[in-house]
Design a protein around this motif. Sequence first.
Motif, short mmCIF file in Angstrom:
data_model
loop_
_atom_site.label_atom_id
_atom_site.label_comp_id
_atom_site.label_asym_id
_atom_site.label_seq_id
_atom_site.Cartn_x
_atom_site.Cartn_y
_atom_site.Cartn_z
N LEU A 410 -65.98 7.32 -38.03
CA LEU A 410 -67.17 7.68 -38.80
C LEU A 410 -68.02 6.45 -39.11
N ALA A 411 -67.36 5.36 -39.49
CA ALA A 411 -68.09 4.13 -39.80
C ALA A 411 -68.87 3.66 -38.58
N TYR A 412 -68.19 3.71 -37.40
CA TYR A 412 -68.88 3.33 -36.16
C TYR A 412 -70.09 4.22 -35.93
N ARG A 413 -69.89 5.51 -36.09
CA ARG A 413 -70.97 6.47 -35.85
C ARG A 413 -72.14 6.19 -36.82
N GLU A 414 -71.83 5.98 -38.10
CA GLU A 414 -72.89 5.75 -39.09
C GLU A 414 -73.68 4.48 -38.78
N GLU A 415 -72.94 3.45 -38.33
CA GLU A 415 -73.63 2.20 -37.94
C GLU A 415 -74.53 2.41 -36.73
N HIS A 416 -74.25 3.46 -35.99
CA HIS A 416 -74.98 3.66 -34.73
C HIS A 416 -75.92 4.86 -34.77
N ILE A 417 -76.44 5.15 -35.97
CA ILE A 417 -77.59 6.05 -36.05
C ILE A 417 -78.75 5.20 -36.55
N THR A 418 -79.72 5.00 -35.71
CA THR A 418 -80.80 4.09 -36.06
C THR A 418 -82.14 4.84 -36.12
N GLU A 419 -82.81 4.71 -37.26
CA GLU A 419 -84.13 5.33 -37.35
C GLU A 419 -85.16 4.41 -36.71
N VAL A 420 -85.98 4.99 -35.84
CA VAL A 420 -87.06 4.20 -35.24
C VAL A 420 -88.38 4.91 -35.44
N ASN A 421 -89.45 4.12 -35.45
CA ASN A 421 -90.77 4.71 -35.68
C ASN A 421 -91.80 4.38 -34.61
N SER A 422 -91.35 3.70 -33.55
CA SER A 422 -92.25 3.45 -32.41
C SER A 422 -91.44 3.57 -31.13
N PHE A 423 -92.12 3.77 -30.02
CA PHE A 423 -91.41 3.92 -28.76
C PHE A 423 -90.82 2.60 -28.30
N GLU A 424 -91.47 1.50 -28.68
CA GLU A 424 -90.93 0.17 -28.39
C GLU A 424 -89.56 0.00 -29.03
N GLU A 425 -89.54 0.32 -30.32
CA GLU A 425 -88.30 0.27 -31.09
C GLU A 425 -87.24 1.17 -30.47
N PHE A 426 -87.68 2.37 -30.10
CA PHE A 426 -86.82 3.38 -29.48
C PHE A 426 -86.09 2.77 -28.29
N LYS A 427 -86.88 2.17 -27.39
CA LYS A 427 -86.29 1.60 -26.17
C LYS A 427 -85.40 0.41 -26.48
N GLU A 428 -85.86 -0.36 -27.45
CA GLU A 428 -85.12 -1.58 -27.81
C GLU A 428 -83.74 -1.21 -28.35
#
Lengths: 490, 490
Positions: A410-428
Amino acid sequence: MSKNLTKRAEDYSKWYNELVVKADLAENSGVRGCMVIKPYGYAIWEKMQAELDRMFKETGHQNAYFPLFIPKSYFSKEASHVDGFAKECAVVTHYRLKTGEDGKIEVDPDAKLEEELIVRPTSETIIWDTYRGWIQSYRDLPILVNQWANVVRWEMRTRLFLRTAEFLWQEGHTAHATQTEAIAEAEQMMNVYADFAENFMAIPVIKGVKSANERFAGAIETYCIEALMQDGKALQAGTSHFLGQNFAKAFDVKFANQEGKQEYVWATSWGVSTRLMGALVMTHSDDNGLVLPPNLAPIQVIIVPIYKGDEQLAAISEEAKQLMARLRKLGISVKYDDRTTHKPGWKFNEYELKGVPVRIAIGPNDLANGTFEVARRDTLTKETILSADIVSHISDLLEEMQKDMFTKALAYREEHITEVNSFEEFKEVLENKAGFVSAHWDGTPETEEKIKDLTKATIRCIPLDRKEEAGSCVFTGAPSKGRVLFARAY
Amino acid sequence: MSKNLTKRAEDYSKWYNELVVKADLAENSGVRGCMVIKPYGYAIWEKMQAELDRMFKETGHQNAYFPLFIPKSYFSKEASHVDGFAKECAVVTHYRLKTGEDGKIEVDPDAKLEEELIVRPTSETIIWDTYRGWIQSYRDLPILVNQWANVVRWEMRTRLFLRTAEFLWQEGHTAHATQTEAIAEAEQMMNVYADFAENFMAIPVIKGVKSANERFAGAIETYCIEALMQDGKALQAGTSHFLGQNFAKAFDVKFANQEGKQEYVWATSWGVSTRLMGALVMTHSDDNGLVLPPNLAPIQVIIVPIYKGDEQLAAISEEAKQLMARLRKLGISVKYDDRTTHKPGWKFNEYELKGVPVRIAIGPNDLANGTFEVARRDTLTKETILSADIVSHISDLLEEMQKDMFTKALAYREEHITEVNSFEEFKEVLENKAGFVSAHWDGTPETEEKIKDLTKATIRCIPLDRKEEAGSCVFTGAPSKGRVLFARAY
């Protein structure tokens, strides 16, 4: 035993393929894309089956069995369904072999079927054709049936457990008098799957619904549970479909309601498969081999004697047998490996590779001191436990490990949900961190398709518990009411 | 519920077909020769599976899973095996459908398999191809593996459970270092099957070996258990084969023995199928419906309230619920049918049809007197039992019924083994009495074949416990050392 296992950090995919084979879970067969599930792998699958079957029965379902073959004409009756499965079907065209003139065995051209039969990729069509005979009135509803079966989807690129031409699964198929009841059933089964994944497999999952692109062929709504593997890729761990009246209409299944009026029946279907074995391996295992949650481990405790000479072995064996009896009384599955053909170190390695949760070693010093050396597989830590405490210690330890494995995942999963607000960020984020990317989306299949083409990421789900949040689509900038989860997926 | 069941004496075959459908065990599907096993029928099969699986595991076997498909070339490697199965094989030739120019779904001619795949009729070939990779040395032996699976044999004349194109079964496949060990395994599994048939199905069986004509395609020796149905026809209830080194040679499976010398591996295979469901129905059931042995009945006890008005129902329900709880504590499977939509008489008929072993009725007089009316399904007799005695009575009754059903079937079987000493007598017994005909035979396949052509009777088995007895063949007069059992068979 030398493990020679590729490290996850080196090549995660190779590590997985090697581990599945080396830990005796499964192997490729001589038939393209079809696997052999070996006894140790099958024993884990049997434990999964037993728990799921119990959960299905506790929620009122019964098992039944429907034919392996589906006439081609049935298959064609629900348009979006056939679109979804036609491209990957095994087709039976003949029913006899003969010995040819050259003495070779060949297909007998005189034994051609009038209508070709499809080896079931899923059973909605044959089951709804059957339900037509079972349903006349509202009194015949609901029908709550499940089937444990093999299915075939002619995948071109296959991987053990994750994607195979033939796989084992269960498929529930229910029939209801109302839309509300059918939706409640589909949601219930998603919750059963989530409960199973979290409490038995120790895999945290996100509950949600699929976007139109990822929906089951023939469904109105697909509920799903999504898990995250250690390499940051998502894995769909189970789906439950609200099918509306699509199959009832295609197969003309009506019922007389309480007012005597004819209505089409409402349907759900839901399934999990041997794919879950892949999820289990990829969520918990490490560079030393499998790590199995105690609730699904065929052997929970292995006892290994460390000795010189027959006399020491006899004394240790006496102690081991008493301990086994006491652990078995608590329903703990325990094995004593007193093979004289292998050294303790070899055995330690073997049971690590196979993911046995707890290892107890007994040596001459332990005998003298009234102690046991207890090692846990998940953390690879050891401690010395007094004989008086050993049984309650092991019992507690198995529970603790089950919880700890879930917490870690669960800790791994929580660390690996990332909010992004641009497509650049998305890809990064996708490139450098992976995991789930939480982003606004304009709700159109076209945008999802374009994002998939550019990044290989798809919408894994629209989480059921997402917050309402006004935003703009990360790709088109069009307005959005809330975030969805994208990821690259198995 | 009107049963409208044909009487056995009128038309046994029709009675069977009707009963299987009316009792909700199975029905024909839209796919030629393939059946749907309905939830009630499947629940009985699940109970069979659970017991057999336990017995297999107690004798050291593990489950595994092998591919549904067998490449045609594998199938051809063991000559007598392919002879036995080639004529009834479902063959997969293509792996894709497409939408044709007329908009209809058709097989895509561009998606033809390079090598055709046979849907397994039995798995010796694919399994021995796999075992080659598992076996190097005597240390890898024995391999004791079982598989629960579906298989397909393209039978032209099918009957629910008895002979279907697809059926469910288990197939054990074991590998051994010595001939002695393999023969002992084959004999052990025949004994496991006999134990199961007699103690769970309440079906007496004769253990024996098959004549060459009736042997499994590829076997050196076929052990079998043979049962007798109520119409005097025999039914093969399970077979266990000693395969010698035939499959090891066909698939080149060798091991290094303790001296380091390469030897071919010795094999067995053994199986029982959903055919046993047919045997269960035909051994015990009567003109009122199914009669199920308590050890395999999904519902062992049904409680039916007999009441006028809600108040009486409430009082009876209170009593029924207490009784249920007490019975369940003993592991007895019990159901309370308080549906207000059906009358008691209708319910009595329904549970008779479905073979529920014990029915308990509770009416207002019972409430007043502290009694229960207990009816047993096998004898259709009723008695009144005091509340204080009810739980132990039911528990004892279920055991007694299990024994009585076996005893009754055994008495019928014993009455229907007739020794004959001339071919006239042989034919006379077959025509007028049926059952097993115990006769001398000269040991040749030709004689067996001729007798079969003339009488439709085959040698069901050469009983393992037959006496040595000098005699002369009932057909040719040639010398014989003992009697064998002939019968017409399912």
